[in-house]
Design a protein around this motif. Structure first.
Motif, PDB file in Angstrom:
ATOM      1  N   LEU A   1     -11.868   0.161  -9.854  1.00 44.00           N
ATOM      2  CA  LEU A   1     -11.323   1.460  -9.466  1.00 44.00           C
ATOM      3  C   LEU A   1     -10.142   1.819 -10.360  1.00 44.00           C
ATOM      4  N   ALA A   2      -9.926   3.105 -10.550  1.00 48.12           N
ATOM      5  CA  ALA A   2      -8.778   3.576 -11.318  1.00 48.12           C
ATOM      6  C   ALA A   2      -7.544   3.616 -10.416  1.00 48.12           C
ATOM      7  N   THR A   3      -6.365   3.551 -11.012  1.00 50.48           N
ATOM      8  CA  THR A   3      -5.135   3.725 -10.238  1.00 50.48           C
ATOM      9  C   THR A   3      -4.867   5.221 -10.077  1.00 50.48           C
ATOM     10  N   CYS A   4      -4.172   5.572  -9.006  1.00 50.83           N
ATOM     11  CA  CYS A   4      -3.879   6.981  -8.752  1.00 50.83           C
ATOM     12  C   CYS A   4      -2.897   7.551  -9.771  1.00 50.83           C
TER      13      CYS A   4
ATOM     14  N   GLY B   1       3.897  -0.990  -6.799  1.00 48.18           N
ATOM     15  CA  GLY B   1       4.709   0.059  -6.197  1.00 48.18           C
ATOM     16  C   GLY B   1       3.916   1.275  -5.768  1.00 48.18           C
ATOM     17  N   ASN B   2       2.614   1.274  -6.010  1.00 49.80           N
ATOM     18  CA  ASN B   2       1.782   2.422  -5.644  1.00 49.80           C
ATOM     19  C   ASN B   2       0.403   1.897  -5.241  1.00 49.80           C
ATOM     20  N   ALA B   3       0.248   1.608  -3.958  1.00 47.51           N
ATOM     21  CA  ALA B   3      -1.004   1.002  -3.461  1.00 47.51           C
ATOM     22  C   ALA B   3      -2.041   2.097  -3.264  1.00 47.51           C
ATOM     23  N   CYS B   4      -2.619   2.557  -4.385  1.00 48.25           N
ATOM     24  CA  CYS B   4      -3.503   3.716  -4.337  1.00 48.25           C
ATOM     25  C   CYS B   4      -4.563   3.592  -5.430  1.00 48.25           C
ATOM     26  N   TRP B   5      -5.829   3.852  -5.066  1.00 48.63           N
ATOM     27  CA  TRP B   5      -6.955   3.685  -5.984  1.00 48.63           C
ATOM     28  C   TRP B   5      -7.862   4.918  -5.925  1.00 48.63           C
ATOM     29  N   LEU B   6      -8.591   5.151  -7.010  1.00 46.11           N
ATOM     30  CA  LEU B   6      -9.517   6.273  -7.107  1.00 46.11           C
ATOM     31  C   LEU B   6     -10.930   5.763  -7.389  1.00 46.11           C
ATOM     32  N   TRP B   7     -11.895   6.305  -6.665  1.00 45.91           N
ATOM     33  CA  TRP B   7     -13.305   6.018  -6.898  1.00 45.91           C
ATOM     34  C   TRP B   7     -13.993   7.347  -7.192  1.00 45.91           C
ATOM     35  N   PRO B   8     -14.227   7.662  -8.452  1.00 43.17           N
ATOM     36  CA  PRO B   8     -14.892   8.925  -8.770  1.00 43.17           C
ATOM     37  C   PRO B   8     -16.385   8.859  -8.468  1.00 43.17           C
ATOM     38  N   LYS B   9     -16.908   9.959  -7.960  1.00 42.66           N
ATOM     39  CA  LYS B   9     -18.346  10.126  -7.747  1.00 42.66           C
ATOM     40  C   LYS B   9     -18.948   9.006  -6.905  1.00 42.66           C
TER      41      LYS B   9
ATOM     42  N   ASP C   1      10.590   2.871  -8.612  1.00 45.34           N
ATOM     43  CA  ASP C   1       9.466   3.800  -8.740  1.00 45.34           C
ATOM     44  C   ASP C   1       8.441   3.650  -7.620  1.00 45.34           C
ATOM     45  N   ALA C   2       8.786   2.927  -6.571  1.00 43.06           N
ATOM     46  CA  ALA C   2       7.822   2.695  -5.492  1.00 43.06           C
ATOM     47  C   ALA C   2       7.464   4.007  -4.792  1.00 43.06           C
ATOM     48  N   VAL C   3       6.170   4.140  -4.472  1.00 37.05           N
ATOM     49  CA  VAL C   3       5.665   5.328  -3.777  1.00 37.05           C
ATOM     50  C   VAL C   3       5.498   4.984  -2.298  1.00 37.05           C
ATOM     51  N   VAL C   4       6.248   5.672  -1.431  1.00 38.82           N
ATOM     52  CA  VAL C   4       6.203   5.424   0.007  1.00 38.82           C
ATOM     53  C   VAL C   4       5.361   6.519   0.658  1.00 38.82           C
ATOM     54  N   ARG C   5       4.393   6.112   1.486  1.00 40.65           N
ATOM     55  CA  ARG C   5       3.513   7.076   2.164  1.00 40.65           C
ATOM     56  C   ARG C   5       3.709   6.974   3.673  1.00 40.65           C
ATOM     57  N   ARG C   6       3.674   8.113   4.310  1.00 42.68           N
ATOM     58  CA  ARG C   6       3.942   8.191   5.746  1.00 42.68           C
ATOM     59  C   ARG C   6       2.911   7.382   6.527  1.00 42.68           C
TER      60      ARG C   6
ATOM     61  N   PHE D   1      -5.684   4.642  -0.206  1.00 44.85           N
ATOM     62  CA  PHE D   1      -4.305   4.157  -0.318  1.00 44.85           C
ATOM     63  C   PHE D   1      -3.843   3.497   0.974  1.00 44.85           C
ATOM     64  N   ALA D   2      -2.796   2.670   0.815  1.00 40.81           N
ATOM     65  CA  ALA D   2      -2.131   2.050   1.958  1.00 40.81           C
ATOM     66  C   ALA D   2      -0.873   2.837   2.266  1.00 40.81           C
TER      67      ALA D   2
END
Length: 778
Positions: free
Chosen positions: A636-639, A665-673, A699-704, A759-760
């Motif tokens: 998977l690609a990173t966001c 710092g960014n627990a996020c992945w992309l799955w195209p198609k 640079d950490a990304v915090v998600r609600r 994402f987490a």
């Protein structure tokens, strides 16, 4: 007796003598030389060969007999260990030896490290001006005795001809970081052995760090009593056996001397690195007065760039001089590295005392203050007849380095701009660009690639390293004194990992440092790699086969079948495969075009050289109903669209340790198609990893979070698109190792094929989530 009979008699007598001495009449087929690094000039004559067999005599002639005798004995041992052929070193001059080492200070060879090998009907002669040259000749001769497809213990034919050779650069180096993770003396000796067989001659030994001070300094015993141990955080606890058992290790002065002695026998110069003023948190933990705040930090357990710099004052300079005095007693090298890299100056900027000193010295900024400090350190080394070495960081900021300093240029971006600036300031420069020669970085995007940071310097990228910066004049180019690869050990806790990272990329480094530019050719290099990999295998080196390993690209075909394309990174070798689950051999079907296979098939593929040598171990692709509905995290690609870092997971009770691709710092992945028709369920395998990533925290990304523990969310189209699934983490946050999450998928209207964002939620600094695999089902 007739003349013909007499001739036949003398012929038989000659053959008997040749056999007795280990030299025999050549077979009709002339073997091909396969040498690495490529010599300056290799001139096989096109016919004739000398056969070296078990019992062949090796003789030593000329100057420096004792040292050259040791070179010959190590050569004989190397041949026995790898080839299985037992040669015999003569204890006195042997008139009819099969192999002769002849050292003559006036020999007609180039450079003290140069040599000539002559192969003809009289045997093999290695000629050199010095024992060093004889050693490098012995390495090439060992390669001549381990040609492509050699059979262990069998006689070897060496084609007649002449090899004239000498190094391009004086500095051919590997940096070994013993600060982040500690290597045993025995393992460092192995690495030195293997370096020398790739004709590298400098081990830059990084022995002080934020995470550990590794060298005994009797005048300052707390450096190792306190500074050599850190709390066992994260996977360090697996190395120590318990989170309560600290991670410790240092080298006594006796051990350091032994490593220096061992390296010198193999013509490797050990250059110690005492990193200043940054990377010094362990020293400040031992002696808080070295720091700016007066407080005692812990020895750092994070990776990255620590803000704890030593104070740039006279008391600290006295400490540094004292340490360097002991270092100079241990390391006879002309060169001593004083670091100078990654000095985060936030504590200096916050200190009224340091700011006052900067103004008192008439300096404009803290980069100039670092330059002043490093000049004081360098002057002490110069006063004692040593040459300071350091990193190019201050040049990046526009300040100047000590005039006498050799610059290691690791900022290779922007057309080697920083290296060119160093050359134009009159510095000698060692090229070590992180983009192509940082061997701690992972080297492929294969699912089973080992951990490491991005970007990935492939074998080809290492080979194509720019050694002379564009725009350098002839005079400036002459001040490039060499090349160096880096082995930084944040994510390299074991010697097995060190081997995987270094080999075979060290072969590219070897040719960069030794061979003239006109002798280097990528395709020819690939042709010589099978023999080199066979030598690594015979030496017991656990090298990476990533460059040659088969990769699977699977797509849907008609009637529920699959279309599979096979390839490897270097487009070299023959990929052979099986479809019945058996291991491929050199006789298995050769891949020539995309395959169409039905479900419930186990496809295995491996890569072979033309002579049947296995270049890469088999990889497996299972084809079933989940093949296209599942993805490993590494696929998977990173966001952020940035290359992921590959991180080790916790070791499971059984099976291999998992490896994850993570944008720290960014627990996020992309799955195209993603194919979502009829999907009702999703299963995810995840692991929560200890946060120890230092300067990545900013640079950490915090998600609600929707709940206290957080959740994994899957969105369609974008990260703010329709929510397809939410998988709570209540039972996962305290678990060690992998955890399976299961959830229902709420398919939006017009599902079909959709881009996905996964994402987490929460703050990754509380624990970095990693995604092993996700699989949809109907």
């Amino acid at each position: 007796m007739s003349r013909i009979a007499l001739s036949g008699f003398f012929c038989r007598l000659a053959i008997a003598w040749l056999v007795a001495t280990g030299v025999a009449v050549a077979a009709p087929a002339v073997p091909q030389w396969s040498l690495l690094p490529q010599p300056v000039k290799a001139s096989p004559v096109g016919s004739g060969a000398v056969e070296i067999a078990d019992g062949a005599v090796v003789s030593v002639h000329g100057a420096d007999r004792q040292e050259v005798q040791a070179v010959a004995e190590r050569f004989v041992q190397r041949v026995a260990d790898t080839n299985g052929m037992h040669l015999r070193v003569a204890t006195a001059d042997a008139a009819h030896a099969a192999i002769t080492f002849d050292v003559n200070p006036n020999a007609d060879v180039v450079d003290d490290a140069g040599y000539r090998i002559t192969v003809d009907h009289g045997g093999i002669v290695v000629t050199a001006r010095t024992p060093r040259g004889a050693f490098y000749g012995s390495v090439t001769l060992w390669q001549l005795l381990t040609p492509p497809g050699w059979t262990r213990g069998a006689p070897v034919q060496v084609a007649d001809g002449v090899i004239d050779d000498h190094p391009r650069f004086a500095w051919r180096a590997l940096l070994l970081d013993s600060g982040r993770h500690f290597q045993s003396v025995a393992d460092i000796k192995k690495l030195i052995d293997w370096m020398s067989l790739n004709k590298l001659n400098v081990l830059l030994w990084h022995i002080t760090e934020d995470q550990g001070w590794r060298l005994e300094i009797p005048k300052y015993p707390e450096l190792t009593k306190v500074g050599a141990c850190r709390k066992a955080v994260g996977l360090d606890s697996e190395l120590t056996g318990s989170p309560d058992q600290p991670y410790c290790g240092f080298y006594t002065q006796t051990e350091a001397r032994e490593i220096v002695r061992y390296a010198a026998e193999r013509f490797v110069d050990v250059v110690p690195e005492i990193d200043l003023p940054g990377h010094s948190q362990a020293a400040i933990a031992a002696y808080p007065w070295l720091g700016v705040t007066g407080k005692r930090p812990a020895v750092w357990t994070d990776w990255g760039v620590s803000p704890w710099l030593i104070k740039p004052d006279e008391k600290t300079l006295q400490f540094v001089d004292d340490v360097l005095d002991e270092v100079m007693q241990l390391f006879p090298s002309r060169y001593i590295s004083i670091g100078g890299d990654e000095a985060d100056k936030q504590q200096w900027n916050a200190s009224p005392e340091v700011r006052a000193q900067m103004h008192k010295l008439g300096l404009a900024n803290m980069d100039q203050l670092q330059g002043w400090f490093m000049n004081q350190v360098a002057a002490h080394l110069v006063e004692h007849g040593r040459t300071p070495v350091g990193w190019d960081d201050v040049l990046v900021a526009g300040a100047k380095l000590p005039a006498s300093q050799v610059v290691m240029s690791w900022h290779g971006d922007d057309n080697e701009r920083v290296a060119l600036a160093a050359l134009r300031q009159g510095h000698d420069v060692v090229m070590t660009p992180q983009e192509s020669l940082y061997f701690d970085h992972y080297q492929s995007d294969l699912p089973d690639e080992w951990p490491g940071p991005p970007p990935a310097p492939t074998l080809r990228q290492a080979y194509d390293t720019v050694v002379i910066p564009d725009g350098a004049s002839a005079d400036e180019a002459r001040r490039v004194i060499g090349v160096q690869a880096g082995l930084w050990a944040e994510q390299m806790p074991t010697f097995a990992h060190d081997q995987h990272a270094v080999f075979p990329r060290i072969a590219a480094l070897s040719e960069l440092g030794w061979s003239p530019a006109t002798a280097r050719d990528w395709n020819d290099f690939l042709q010589r790699m099978p023999a080199e990999l066979a030598r690594y295998r015979a030496l017991g080196i656990d090298y990476a086969d990533s460059a040659f390993a088969p990769a699977f690209h699977v797509t849907a075909a008609d009637h529920g079948a699959f279309r599979i394309e096979l390839s490897n990174q270097v487009s070299f070798g023959t990929i052979r495969y099986t479809t019945d689950g058996s291991l491929p051999t050199s006789q298995s079907d050769a891949y020539a075009k995309p395959l169409t296979l039905s479900a419930n098939t186990t496809l295995r593929a491996a890569t072979f050289a033309a002579n049947g040598f296995e270049l890469a171990a088999p990889r497996t692709q299972v084809l079933d109903e989940n093949t296209l509905l599942g993805r490993d995290g590494s696929a998977l690609a990173t966001c952020s669209r940035q290359p992921a870092t590959r991180l080790d997971g916790s070791r499971p009770p059984q099976g291999p340790r998992p490896i994850y691709s993570v944008d720290i710092g960014n627990a996020c992945w992309l799955w195209p198609k993603a194919p979502l028709d009829g999907i009702t369920h999703v299963a995810m395998t995840v692991e929560r990893m200890t946060w120890r990533f230092g300067d990545e925290a900013k640079d950490a990304v915090v998600r609600r979070k929707a709940s206290a523990a957080g959740e994994f969310e899957i969105h369609a189209d974008s990260c703010t698109g329709p929510l397809l699934a939410s998988l709570p983490l209540d039972n996962a946050v305290q678990a060690r190792g992998q955890v399976r999450l299961d959830g229902k998928v709420a398919m939006p209207v017009g599902a079909g094929v959709r881009d996905l964002c996964v994402f987490a939620t929460g703050d990754p600094r509380d624990g970095q989530w990693a995604l092993a695999r996700m699989v949809f089902s109907k």
